[in-house]
Design an enzyme around this catalytic site. Structure first.
Site, mmCIF file in Angstrom:
data_model
loop_
_atom_site.group_PDB
_atom_site.id
_atom_site.type_symbol
_atom_site.label_atom_id
_atom_site.label_comp_id
_atom_site.label_asym_id
_atom_site.label_seq_id
_atom_site.Cartn_x
_atom_site.Cartn_y
_atom_site.Cartn_z
ATOM 1 N N GLU A 1 0.476 -2.814 12.645
ATOM 2 C CA GLU A 1 0.537 -4.270 12.473
ATOM 3 C C GLU A 1 0.773 -5.039 13.769
ATOM 4 O O GLU A 1 0.717 -6.269 13.773
ATOM 5 C CB GLU A 1 1.642 -4.602 11.468
ATOM 6 C CG GLU A 1 1.342 -4.070 10.079
ATOM 7 C CD GLU A 1 2.473 -4.291 9.098
ATOM 8 O OE1 GLU A 1 3.640 -4.174 9.518
ATOM 9 O OE2 GLU A 1 2.192 -4.568 7.924
ATOM 10 N N LYS B 1 2.614 0.339 16.369
ATOM 11 C CA LYS B 1 3.795 0.380 15.510
ATOM 12 C C LYS B 1 3.850 1.666 14.691
ATOM 13 O O LYS B 1 4.896 2.287 14.540
ATOM 14 C CB LYS B 1 3.757 -0.816 14.565
ATOM 15 C CG LYS B 1 4.942 -0.922 13.640
ATOM 16 C CD LYS B 1 4.766 -2.095 12.691
ATOM 17 C CE LYS B 1 6.032 -2.357 11.906
ATOM 18 N NZ LYS B 1 5.835 -3.407 10.899
ATOM 19 N N GLN B 2 2.708 2.049 14.130
ATOM 20 C CA GLN B 2 2.715 3.166 13.188
ATOM 21 C C GLN B 2 1.354 3.839 13.181
ATOM 22 O O GLN B 2 0.378 3.300 13.702
ATOM 23 C CB GLN B 2 3.073 2.658 11.793
ATOM 24 C CG GLN B 2 2.068 1.672 11.206
ATOM 25 C CD GLN B 2 2.643 0.868 10.054
ATOM 26 O OE1 GLN B 2 3.152 -0.234 10.252
ATOM 27 N NE2 GLN B 2 2.555 1.403 8.849
ATOM 28 N N TRP C 1 0.831 -1.214 0.000
ATOM 29 C CA TRP C 1 0.000 0.000 0.000
ATOM 30 C C TRP C 1 0.859 1.256 0.000
ATOM 31 O O TRP C 1 0.389 2.352 -0.264
ATOM 32 C CB TRP C 1 -0.969 -0.002 1.188
ATOM 33 C CG TRP C 1 -0.324 0.191 2.547
ATOM 34 C CD1 TRP C 1 0.731 -0.498 3.042
ATOM 35 C CD2 TRP C 1 -0.683 1.152 3.554
ATOM 36 N NE1 TRP C 1 1.053 -0.048 4.308
ATOM 37 C CE2 TRP C 1 0.197 0.966 4.649
ATOM 38 C CE3 TRP C 1 -1.656 2.133 3.646
ATOM 39 C CZ2 TRP C 1 0.139 1.730 5.818
ATOM 40 C CZ3 TRP C 1 -1.719 2.896 4.817
ATOM 41 C CH2 TRP C 1 -0.825 2.693 5.880
ATOM 42 N N ASP C 2 2.147 1.077 0.267
ATOM 43 C CA ASP C 2 3.106 2.185 0.276
ATOM 44 C C ASP C 2 2.987 3.040 -0.990
ATOM 45 O O ASP C 2 3.108 4.257 -0.950
ATOM 46 C CB ASP C 2 4.554 1.649 0.340
ATOM 47 C CG ASP C 2 4.813 0.739 1.528
ATOM 48 O OD1 ASP C 2 3.892 0.015 1.944
ATOM 49 O OD2 ASP C 2 5.942 0.733 2.033
HETATM 50 O O1 IFM Z 1 3.523 -1.496 4.062
HETATM 51 C C1 IFM Z 1 4.438 -1.455 5.115
HETATM 52 C C2 IFM Z 1 3.684 -1.698 6.399
HETATM 53 O O2 IFM Z 1 2.716 -0.720 6.616
HETATM 54 C C3 IFM Z 1 4.646 -1.734 7.556
HETATM 55 N N1 IFM Z 1 5.630 -2.761 7.368
HETATM 56 C C4 IFM Z 1 6.397 -2.580 6.130
HETATM 57 C C5 IFM Z 1 5.506 -2.480 4.919
HETATM 58 C C6 IFM Z 1 6.337 -2.183 3.668
HETATM 59 O O3 IFM Z 1 6.929 -0.921 3.758
#
Ligand code: IFM
Length: 722
Positions: free
Chosen positions: A461, A574-575, A319-320
């Site tokens: 995640e 995580k994010q 999705w990046d």
């Molecule tokens: O798409 C990301 C995910 O959101 C976090 N782990 C790494 C992936 C690839 O950059």
């Protein structure tokens, strides 16, 4: 731009892997790691190819690295003159981001200085060019061995079942056949010019050209190399194509031509930041990466999460691309934006197969997409550091927000370009199949009217298999609504296309169901303080601090999430998750939610992914906190400049470049600091720059027009340029 290059003038073996990423050159077709000419697989030298993959045995399927035509070895009076074999007197490694030229100059203790420069051609994406100069302070017997290094570095290889090295009339070639039957051909034409006209010896062995000669003190010998790569994905006869590709080419004119393409790209993209040279360089360096991995040569291809820096993350598209890189491509290279979105349109069959394999309807896009939409994500994507056992992870099956990201990308394309082309070229089908997928994923409790998305993973995640992740639910709602809107416009404005699509998909009876789903899908209501619960039960998790959670690690390489990770039962994420939602779908919640959620989630976020910081930076800008946004912006812009990130997981190399962070830095500049809003009425800027910035100058294009904006602390002026 004040500074056009990044440079390292120290030499430490520990930096080899990191520098391989930092000094990467690429042209969308291939990426060449920033390793030195004498390096091989042990130093992670690689020529990484876009869009061609192979699987060896039970290993992870990953992209191919080609045999490396930038390989060279130098002997002086019989002694190997190379790093890391010798400690250099001085050593400089440089990347000129304006021309895409990588160079090094190494002075060895034996009086030899080796200078090389190399680039991959920006117009003809198959070409690689190198010039090497050897200089000596005292007369020396030199043996210069040049070759195509077919001892390729692989993470889950070997990927070549066969490799043939050959030589005809001074033209070297390496012809590899992969386990999956693809062919990769690399041809190379080295030529040496030495001072004087002594009878020196040139021997062309199958593997390499060996040039032996005496080099008088103060003189310089020069080797130039023109190399070419083709694969069976490009042409049925890659060897002939690569052979003819190197003939009749001249280093100097190729260099001028390639630099000219770079200049043209920079004319449309370069950002000037008056008052902050460091930020200016970091941001343009980020753009350099996005430019060097942009698939300008292709019609339908996307960009892997680690760019073209190697095989990490299986060279797959995440999705990046849609959520973090696309904004740059839209603003700078609209054709590339189309190319990466077409990739999703063209891989819908893979997404439909994936949905069906889990018992769902519609299109469930690959979490880690390879060609054809194959999902390369393993069910066991993490290895436990304590037991060495593979851990069942659920990224592939539960991170269903990926499908909405694809739709969101198509929507951004329309919003920015005001062009309907992609909906008509298959985008509407993607949208309908996306809505179908989410609808088939909905559940309802027996005694309730509310629809739910249970058992998912949000963008954070670490918390797996949660219910009603706010981000995922709102993204699904967005898809349901957009499906209704786009179909309605299609019906009224493009009736023939609408009828054709309905003949194919028979979706008309489902339109009211999409609308109903949008209305009934559970919404995480903000609490009394305006904070949105990330998923059902999140507020009930232990409210531990980041430091507390970190202190519980028994091994620095431990995975924080999953069934027994240190973060899993806590509120540490995580994010960006709720914060990603609030940035990407600003209308989903009232503006009063912006501040409380930012302040609540920021201290609870590890930023364990390089995708995280920019979302907080963007939201900080919305809150008028440009100075607070600044370090988060720099974290994104410097992701590949500062090193020190996670490079290894046990024995597996997980490093590489971070193009999503680069894209996130660009987003922060454009939408955050410049405060651009772009709707149908046009472009509006409400800049708020970090205190120490005097001005920002940026260029971008929209609907075929080029613009330059100059923003200061007090306002912005935007003009059309020709
Ligand atoms: O798409 C990301 C995910 O959101 C976090 N782990 C790494 C992936 C690839 O950059």
């Amino acid at each position: 731009m004040h500074h056009h290059s990044i440079e390292a003038n120290t030499y430490e073996k520990e930096q080899i892997a990191d520098f391989g990423n930092r000094f990467l050159i690429g042209n969308g077709y291939m990426g060449v790691r920033g390793t030195l000419e004498e390096y091989g697989r042990e130093q992670l030298a690689a020529v990484n190819l876009a869009g061609i993959y192979d699987r060896f045995g039970d290993g992870w399927r990953e992209p191919l690295n080609a045999p490396n035509p930038f390989w060279m070895q130098l002997f002086t009076d019989g002694e190997l003159t190379a790093l890391p074999h010798m400690q250099p007197v001085s050593h400089v490694q440089r990347l000129d981001i304006h021309t895409g030229v990588h160079s090094r100059a190494t002075e060895f203790p034996n009086g030899i200085t080796l200078r090389t420069e190399r680039f991959v051609h920006m117009r003809n994406p198959h070409l690689l060019c190198m010039k090497a100069q050897v200089e000596t302070t005292c007369t020396a017997d030199i043996c210069l061995q040049y070759g195509i290094d077919a001892n390729v570095w692989d993470i889950h290889g070997p990927h070549y079942a066969e490799m043939t090295l050959n030589e005809t009339d001074g033209l070297l070639s390496a012809l590899g056949t992969t386990n999956e039957g693809d062919i990769v051909a690399v041809c190379s034409m080295p030529s040496l010019s030495i001072p004087g006209s002594r009878s020196d010896e040139t021997q062309t062995l199958k593997q390499k050209a060996v040039f032996s000669f005496t080099l008088p003190a103060g003189e310089t010998a020069e080797l130039t190399v023109i190399a070419c790569i083709y694969t069976s994905k490009d042409t049925p006869d890659p060897l002939s194509a690569a052979q003819s590709g190197v003939r009749g080419q001249y280093y100097r004119s190729l260099r001028t031509e390639s630099a000219g393409v770079w200049q043209e790209l920079w004319n449309h993209t370069e950002v000037g930041i008056d008052g902050d040279d460091e930020a200016e360089l970091a941001l343009n360096y980020s753009l350099y990466h996005l430019l060097s991995i942009a698939p300008r040569h292709a019609r339908s291809l996307s960009v892997p999460a680690r760019g073209l820096s190697g095989q990490t993350y299986k060279g797959a598209v995440f999705w990046d691309t849609e959520m973090f890189m696309l904004d740059f491509y839209l603003a700078a290279m609209p054709e590339v934006a189309k190319t990466v979105l077409r990739y999703r349109i063209d891989t819908i069959a893979g997404a439909k197969d994936k949905a069906a394999s889990y018992g769902y309807r519609g299109a469930f896009y690959a979490w880690e997409s390879q060609e054809g939409g194959i999902d390369a994500c393993s069910d066991y994507n993490v290895t436990d550091v304590f037991t060495g056992r593979k851990v069942r992870t659920y990224f592939r099956d539960k991170q269903i927000h990926i499908t909405a990201a694809v739709v969101y990308g198509l929507w951004k394309y329309e919003r920015w370009t005001r062009d309907w082309a992609l909906w008509l070229e298959g985008g509407a089908e993607v949208l309908i199949e996306a809505a179908r997928f989410y609808r088939s994923r909905l559940v309802r409790r027996a005694d309730s009217d509310i629809l739910e998305l249970r058992d998912v993973i949000g963008t954070d995640e670490y918390h797996e298999r949660v219910d009603n992740n706010a981000y995922t639910n709102e993204m699904a709602r967005f898809v349901f609504r957009l499906a209704g809107e786009v179909c309605e416009r299609l019906r009224s404005e493009h009736p023939a296309a609408y009828r054709a699509l309905d003949d194919k998909l028979a979706f008309e009876p489902e339109l009211p169901l999409f609308l109903e789903s949008a209305q009934k899908l559970k919404r995480q209501e903000p609490d009394a303080n305006g904070v949105i619960e990330q998923f059902d039960g999140y507020f009930g998790l232990e409210n531990a601090t980041l430091d507390e959670v970190k202190s519980r690690l028994k091994n620095p390489r431990e995975y924080w999430g999953g069934s027994c990770g240190v973060a899993s039962d806590t509120q540490i994420i995580k994010q960006a998750d709720v914060e990603a939602l609030l940035y990407l779908l600003p209308d989903a919640y009232p503006p009063s939610c912006a501040a409380p959620n930012y302040h609540y989630y920021l201290p609870r976020t590890e930023h364990g992914s390089s995708l995280s910081a920019c979302m907080y930076a963007l939201n900080a800008c919305k809150l008028g906190l440009a100075d607070e946004a600044y370090p988060l912006f720099m974290k994104s812009a410097r992701a590949d400049l500062q090193g020190g990130g996670k490079e290894w997981a046990g024995l597996v190399y997980i490093g590489g470049t971070h193009p999503a962070a680069a894209g996130g830095a660009y987003m922060t500049m454009l939408w955050g600091f410049l405060g651009l809003t772009a709707d149908t009425d046009g472009l509006r800027f409400s800049p708020q720059l970090p205190k120490h910035w005097r001005s920002v100058t940026a260029r971008f294009s929209r609907s075929g027009k080029q613009y330059e904006v100059k923003a200061t602390q007090t306002g912005a002026e935007c003009r059309e340029i020709v």
